[in-house]
Design a protein around this motif. Structure first.
Motif, PDB file in Angstrom:
ATOM      1  N   HIS A 189      39.872  24.780  49.333  1.00  0.00           N
ATOM      2  CA  HIS A 189      40.682  25.967  49.606  1.00  0.00           C
ATOM      3  C   HIS A 189      42.015  25.531  50.180  1.00  0.00           C
ATOM      4  O   HIS A 189      42.204  24.374  50.548  1.00  0.00           O
ATOM      5  CB  HIS A 189      39.951  26.922  50.544  1.00  0.00           C
ATOM      6  N   GLY A 190      42.941  26.483  50.245  1.00  0.00           N
ATOM      7  CA  GLY A 190      44.319  26.174  50.589  1.00  0.00           C
ATOM      8  C   GLY A 190      44.534  25.685  52.009  1.00  0.00           C
ATOM      9  O   GLY A 190      45.556  25.080  52.312  1.00  0.00           O
ATOM     10  N   GLN A 191      43.568  25.944  52.912  1.00  0.00           N
ATOM     11  CA  GLN A 191      43.785  25.509  54.290  1.00  0.00           C
ATOM     12  C   GLN A 191      43.306  24.088  54.541  1.00  0.00           C
ATOM     13  O   GLN A 191      43.488  23.549  55.631  1.00  0.00           O
ATOM     14  CB  GLN A 191      43.078  26.466  55.262  1.00  0.00           C
ATOM     15  N   THR A 248      34.038  30.350  51.937  1.00  0.00           N
ATOM     16  CA  THR A 248      33.129  29.562  52.779  1.00  0.00           C
ATOM     17  C   THR A 248      31.730  30.162  52.788  1.00  0.00           C
ATOM     18  O   THR A 248      30.744  29.445  52.725  1.00  0.00           O
ATOM     19  CB  THR A 248      33.641  29.439  54.230  1.00  0.00           C
ATOM     20  N   GLU A 249      31.661  31.489  52.831  1.00  0.00           N
ATOM     21  CA  GLU A 249      30.327  32.107  52.830  1.00  0.00           C
ATOM     22  C   GLU A 249      29.602  31.821  51.525  1.00  0.00           C
ATOM     23  O   GLU A 249      28.417  31.496  51.510  1.00  0.00           O
ATOM     24  CB  GLU A 249      30.435  33.615  53.045  1.00  0.00           C
ATOM     25  N   ARG A 250      30.324  31.941  50.439  1.00  0.00           N
ATOM     26  CA  ARG A 250      29.701  31.676  49.144  1.00  0.00           C
ATOM     27  C   ARG A 250      29.291  30.209  49.046  1.00  0.00           C
ATOM     28  O   ARG A 250      28.211  29.879  48.569  1.00  0.00           O
ATOM     29  CB  ARG A 250      30.677  32.038  48.017  1.00  0.00           C
ATOM     30  N   PHE A 251      30.154  29.339  49.555  1.00  0.00           N
ATOM     31  CA  PHE A 251      29.844  27.910  49.564  1.00  0.00           C
ATOM     32  C   PHE A 251      28.532  27.664  50.294  1.00  0.00           C
ATOM     33  O   PHE A 251      27.640  26.982  49.784  1.00  0.00           O
ATOM     34  CB  PHE A 251      30.986  27.143  50.240  1.00  0.00           C
ATOM     35  N   CYS A 275      36.419  32.267  44.240  1.00  0.00           N
ATOM     36  CA  CYS A 275      36.393  33.438  45.112  1.00  0.00           C
ATOM     37  C   CYS A 275      37.825  33.865  45.398  1.00  0.00           C
ATOM     38  O   CYS A 275      38.700  33.031  45.565  1.00  0.00           O
ATOM     39  CB  CYS A 275      35.713  33.116  46.438  1.00  0.00           C
ATOM     40  N   PRO A 276      38.060  35.167  45.476  1.00  0.00           N
ATOM     41  CA  PRO A 276      39.433  35.626  45.731  1.00  0.00           C
ATOM     42  C   PRO A 276      39.793  35.487  47.204  1.00  0.00           C
ATOM     43  O   PRO A 276      38.919  35.353  48.058  1.00  0.00           O
ATOM     44  CB  PRO A 276      39.397  37.097  45.349  1.00  0.00           C
ATOM     45  N   LEU A 277      41.079  35.525  47.479  1.00  0.00           N
ATOM     46  CA  LEU A 277      41.527  35.614  48.864  1.00  0.00           C
ATOM     47  C   LEU A 277      41.248  37.032  49.319  1.00  0.00           C
ATOM     48  O   LEU A 277      41.294  37.959  48.527  1.00  0.00           O
ATOM     49  CB  LEU A 277      43.035  35.374  48.922  1.00  0.00           C
ATOM     50  N   ALA A 294      50.453  34.167  52.299  1.00  0.00           N
ATOM     51  CA  ALA A 294      50.951  32.938  51.698  1.00  0.00           C
ATOM     52  C   ALA A 294      49.849  31.891  51.628  1.00  0.00           C
ATOM     53  O   ALA A 294      48.872  31.951  52.362  1.00  0.00           O
ATOM     54  CB  ALA A 294      52.108  32.400  52.522  1.00  0.00           C
ATOM     55  N   GLU A 295      50.040  30.959  50.745  1.00  0.00           N
ATOM     56  CA  GLU A 295      49.077  29.891  50.602  1.00  0.00           C
ATOM     57  C   GLU A 295      48.930  29.164  51.935  1.00  0.00           C
ATOM     58  O   GLU A 295      49.905  28.928  52.634  1.00  0.00           O
ATOM     59  CB  GLU A 295      49.564  28.894  49.556  1.00  0.00           C
ATOM     60  N   GLY A 296      47.711  28.857  52.275  1.00  0.00           N
ATOM     61  CA  GLY A 296      47.517  28.131  53.518  1.00  0.00           C
ATOM     62  C   GLY A 296      47.079  29.034  54.656  1.00  0.00           C
ATOM     63  O   GLY A 296      46.513  28.577  55.627  1.00  0.00           O
ATOM     64  N   THR A 297      47.318  30.339  54.531  1.00  0.00           N
ATOM     65  CA  THR A 297      46.896  31.210  55.620  1.00  0.00           C
ATOM     66  C   THR A 297      45.829  32.190  55.131  1.00  0.00           C
ATOM     67  O   THR A 297      45.530  33.166  55.765  1.00  0.00           O
ATOM     68  CB  THR A 297      48.080  32.022  56.167  1.00  0.00           C
ATOM     69  N   GLU A 298      45.292  31.931  53.955  1.00  0.00           N
ATOM     70  CA  GLU A 298      44.340  32.852  53.377  1.00  0.00           C
ATOM     71  C   GLU A 298      43.072  32.974  54.232  1.00  0.00           C
ATOM     72  O   GLU A 298      42.723  32.078  54.989  1.00  0.00           O
ATOM     73  CB  GLU A 298      43.963  32.347  51.988  1.00  0.00           C
ATOM     74  N   HIS A 299      42.415  34.089  54.085  1.00  0.00           N
ATOM     75  CA  HIS A 299      41.122  34.240  54.747  1.00  0.00           C
ATOM     76  C   HIS A 299      40.076  33.483  53.964  1.00  0.00           C
ATOM     77  O   HIS A 299      40.091  33.479  52.751  1.00  0.00           O
ATOM     78  CB  HIS A 299      40.736  35.712  54.784  1.00  0.00           C
ATOM     79  N   LEU A 300      39.193  32.865  54.665  1.00  0.00           N
ATOM     80  CA  LEU A 300      38.274  31.989  53.960  1.00  0.00           C
ATOM     81  C   LEU A 300      36.867  32.521  53.904  1.00  0.00           C
ATOM     82  O   LEU A 300      35.989  31.900  53.342  1.00  0.00           O
ATOM     83  CB  LEU A 300      38.269  30.628  54.644  1.00  0.00           C
ATOM     84  N   THR A 301      36.649  33.684  54.504  1.00  0.00           N
ATOM     85  CA  THR A 301      35.293  34.206  54.570  1.00  0.00           C
ATOM     86  C   THR A 301      34.599  34.143  53.227  1.00  0.00           C
ATOM     87  O   THR A 301      33.496  33.624  53.118  1.00  0.00           O
ATOM     88  CB  THR A 301      35.300  35.662  55.066  1.00  0.00           C
ATOM     89  N   ASN A 302      35.261  34.661  52.193  1.00  0.00           N
ATOM     90  CA  ASN A 302      34.608  34.721  50.892  1.00  0.00           C
ATOM     91  C   ASN A 302      34.160  33.349  50.413  1.00  0.00           C
ATOM     92  O   ASN A 302      32.992  33.137  50.123  1.00  0.00           O
ATOM     93  CB  ASN A 302      35.569  35.274  49.855  1.00  0.00           C
TER      94      ASN A 302
END
Ligand code: ADP
Ligand code: MG
Length: 701
Positions: free
Chosen positions: A523-525, A505-508, A487-489, A495-503
């Motif tokens: 994921h990066g976080q 985590t929701e897909r997961f 899934c894309p950010l 920057a790596e580590g601060t990406e949004h995770l909605t995509n």
């Protein structure tokens, strides 16, 4: 020390008339500087176009929609009625017709003074047609006869920033030009003649005060001269640094081969021919008295890690140390996983250092490093922290170099003496860029893939068919296959580590509902240890479906994984899609890559998906990428032109890059200490373009 004749050019712009704190701020932004810009920054800010005010058509002949200068007599004024938002109109004419000059929200008295009735004025602006009458809304310039006589008629137009008026920038640059000192000629007479370059003063003056429309063209003589200067300064600095980094006599960085032989014996496969050639070239470099600067370019999966290991082994045989720096923690761990078993069987001591090694563990590791008890240290940026000291660092390997700046590379090499540098890159870097940023770097290419690799079947599938895709994934999981789901950010610029995770985590969650505990997420976080745990589960087949953000993009190596779904594939760049896809097709089984896209597709996305479907050849993909996006992006920097260069442009000045390289090498051969008149002039050049970091290295002239 900067030659004093350059001092006027390095004065702050705020010393100019009309440049106050407000302009300072705008100019910092425009010229991309964190501090107050200097006059030199203004002078190297070149025009983007020109306005030609020499063409003075009659009103009847003037073309609507173009920029014109009309010579008119002012006939009458029609101010707006009181409290009306109507514009202030001025009627003017020549002997062929009338024109209306329109001013919205004009200050009282302003228009009257600008355009007195009965007088002649030169009015410039874009001609429009309104109710059948020619009109200019807010003329760019209105001047009288005397003012007009003073103008060349061609005005440069500069890239601007909001709030900065072109007039005030032009005035500042005009003042800066008056401070331009007499500069010596640093280009050799042969090159001056061959390239037909004007002197620097003339070049700078003519681009800012053009006499002909063509004076400001990047491929014209004036701009080209400046570009050559800038490139020569860069090439000379690189060449000087490189030439001074010679090994002391008798010192060689490659040993007798005993470690390398043991590694070869421990390898479960044979090295490909191009791997063997790369290793041989590296060993040869390590034996030369000049420091190595070599790029190993090989597509994803071509086996660069083992080449790096062989180089490190050669250095260890000679009793010295090597460091391998990777851009991410996952990648560093991947390297150590490949390297450690082989190295240990050969009797080489390896260790890893990332942000995760802390406290006592880290202290002990650093102590061993300083005592020379570690032969190869693998890690991330942590390798260049101040307190990391090597006993005898002789080789720096930098993986995926384009993600690191030159600064990081220097920081690593400065931890040893005349350190040899090996750069690993999966993205083929175009020759001109290699030259510009690394100087004369030797290149080894890993053209073949290791034997037995199967092709990847790549397909584009619209999002509306996601149910079919899920069904297919279900069948694959049932058959025991390993599947990546990428899934894309939401915001790729973060920057790596601060990406949004909605995509992700929701897909997961939705995949987990369907396939239960066979699904994992990275994921990066996530914490490093957590990431490793999930990756290890995937590699061990404990989970079959791994949902991931682009953290798996580089280096991750699970050869049994054969299926990859990339969601929102239209949002990824070509190079990134290629890198991602390179995670599959690493084993002997056929692989499939599904590019899920959201409709409708834009032209660029369509072109990208087409390329990625058609080929898995990284060199071709990089070429297409270049065509689609321009060179700046290959280095991961989204801008046109050459990052770090203000004047030279790769698409226009490609030829000049090689010429500047040749000139720099000639200078170094004839006059390595930059002595005499020409040497002095070249020092001025290095300081002018702020490439003077090499000057202290050459010692007293
Ligand atoms: P990359 O060039 O993408 O960094 P790696 O060094 O990670 O590639 O190698 C990819 C995979 O190929 C690894 O699993 C590695 O063990 C394997 N490999 C490397 N060289 C060979 C070879 N000559 N024959 C077979 N497999 C190889
Ligand atoms: Mg790699």
């Amino acid at each position: 020390m900067r030659p004093s004749l350059l001092n006027p050019l390095f004065a702050q712009v705020t010393t100019l008339q009309g440049v106050g704190p407000k302009q300072d701020k705008l100019l910092r932004y425009l010229l991309d500087r964190s501090e107050t810009p200097r006059l030199v920054d203004l002078l190297l800010h070149l025009p983007a176009s020109v306005i030609d005010r020499r063409a003075r058509p009659k009103i009847r002949d003037a073309a609507v929609g173009t920029m014109v200068t009309l010579e008119v007599t002012v006939d009458r004024h029609r101010p707006p009625p009181r409290n009306s938002r109507a514009p202030y109109l001025v009627y003017a004419s020549d002997d062929t017709g009338d024109v209306v000059l329109t001013f919205f929200r004009a200050q009282p008295g302003y228009v009257e003074k600008l355009l007195p009735v009965g007088e002649k004025r030169y009015v410039s602006g874009t001609l429009a047609m309104y109710d059948g009458i020619p009109q200019i809304v807010h003329p760019d310039r209105v001047i009288d006869e005397a003012g007009f006589a003073k103008l060349s008629g061609i005005d440069p137009v500069y890239p601007l920033t909001e709030g900065l008026a072109i007039g005030s920038l032009r005035r500042a640059i005009a003042q800066a030009l008056t401070k331009l000192p007499e500069l010596p000629e640093w280009i050799s007479p042969e090159v001056l003649r061959r390239c037909n370059f004007p002197p620097i003063q003339e070049a700078l003056t003519r681009v800012h005060v053009p006499i002909e429309l063509t004076d400001i063209l990047p491929d014209g003589p004036f701009w080209s001269r400046l570009a050559f200067d800038e490139l020569l300064a860069g090439q000379l600095a690189l060449a000087l640094i490189r030439a001074t980094l010679r090994r002391p006599a008798g010192v060689r960085n490659a040993g007798d081969g005993h470690l390398r032989n043991r590694i070869i014996d421990a390898l479960p496969y044979a090295l490909t021919k191009s791997q063997q050639q790369a290793v041989a070239a590296i060993i040869e470099d390590l034996r030369q008295p000049v420091r190595m600067l070599r790029l190993v370019q090989g597509d994803v999966g071509s086996g660069k890690t083992v080449v790096a290991l062989m180089a490190a082994a050669a250095v260890a045989e000679a009793g010295k140390q090597a460091a391998l720096m990777a851009p991410t923690e996952i990648l560093a761990r991947q390297h150590i996983k490949t390297i450690a078993p082989l190295a240990e069987r050969a009797g080489m001591r390896v260790a890893i250092l990332t942000g995760r090694e802390k406290g006592k563990e880290r202290r002990e590791l650093l102590a061993r490093l300083e005592a020379g008890e570690i032969d190869l240290l693998v890690g991330t940026h942590a390798l260049i922290q101040d307190d990391v000291t090597y006993k005898a660092l002789a080789l720096a390997v930098v993986d995926e170099q384009h993600r690191f700046g030159v600064r990081e590379r220097l920081a690593l090499t400065s931890k040893g003496e005349a350190v040899d540098v090996l750069v690993l890159s999966a993205t083929p870097i175009p020759r001109t860029l290699v030259l510009t940023y690394f100087g004369d770097m030797d290149v080894s290419e890993l053209r073949e893939k290791p034997a037995g690799r199967q092709p990847i079947d790549t397909r584009a599938v619209p999002m509306s068919r996601i149910e079919d895709v899920m069904d297919g994934v279900g069948r694959a999981l049932g058959a025991g296959k390993l599947v990546y789901w990428i899934c894309p950010l939401v915001d790729e610029s973060e920057a790596e580590g601060t990406e949004h995770l909605t995509n992700a985590t929701e897909r997961f969650e939705s995949l987990q509902q369907r396939f239960g505990d066979r699904v994992g997420l990275v994921h990066g976080q996530m914490k490093g240890t957590e990431k490793d745990r999930v990756m290890a589960q995937f590699a061990a087949h404990e989970i079959g479906l791994l949902v991931a953000t682009t953290v798996v993009e580089v280096g991750v190596d699970v050869p049994a994984a054969t299926i990859m779904v990339i969601e929102n594939a239209e949002r990824f760049g070509l190079a990134q899609l290629h890198q991602l896809r390179g995670r599959i097709g690493r084993g002997s089984e056929a692989s499939t890559c599904l590019l899920l896209y959201k409709e409708p597709l834009g032209e660029m996305s369509k072109a990208r998906l087409k390329v990625i479907r058609e080929t898995t050849d990284g060199f071709r993909i990089a070429e297409e990428d270049l065509k689609l996006r321009g060179e700046g992006d290959v280095l991961g920097i989204r801008q046109s032109g050459l990052p770090g260069y203000r004047i030279a442009r790769s698409e226009v000045h490609g030829q000049l890059i090689t010429q500047a390289r040749d000139e720099a090498l000639r200078i170094l051969k004839d006059n390595p200490k930059l002595k005499g008149e020409r040497g002095e002039a070249l020092r001025v050049l290095l300081y002018l373009y702020e490439r003077d970091e090499a000057v202290p290295l050459i010692g007293a002239g």
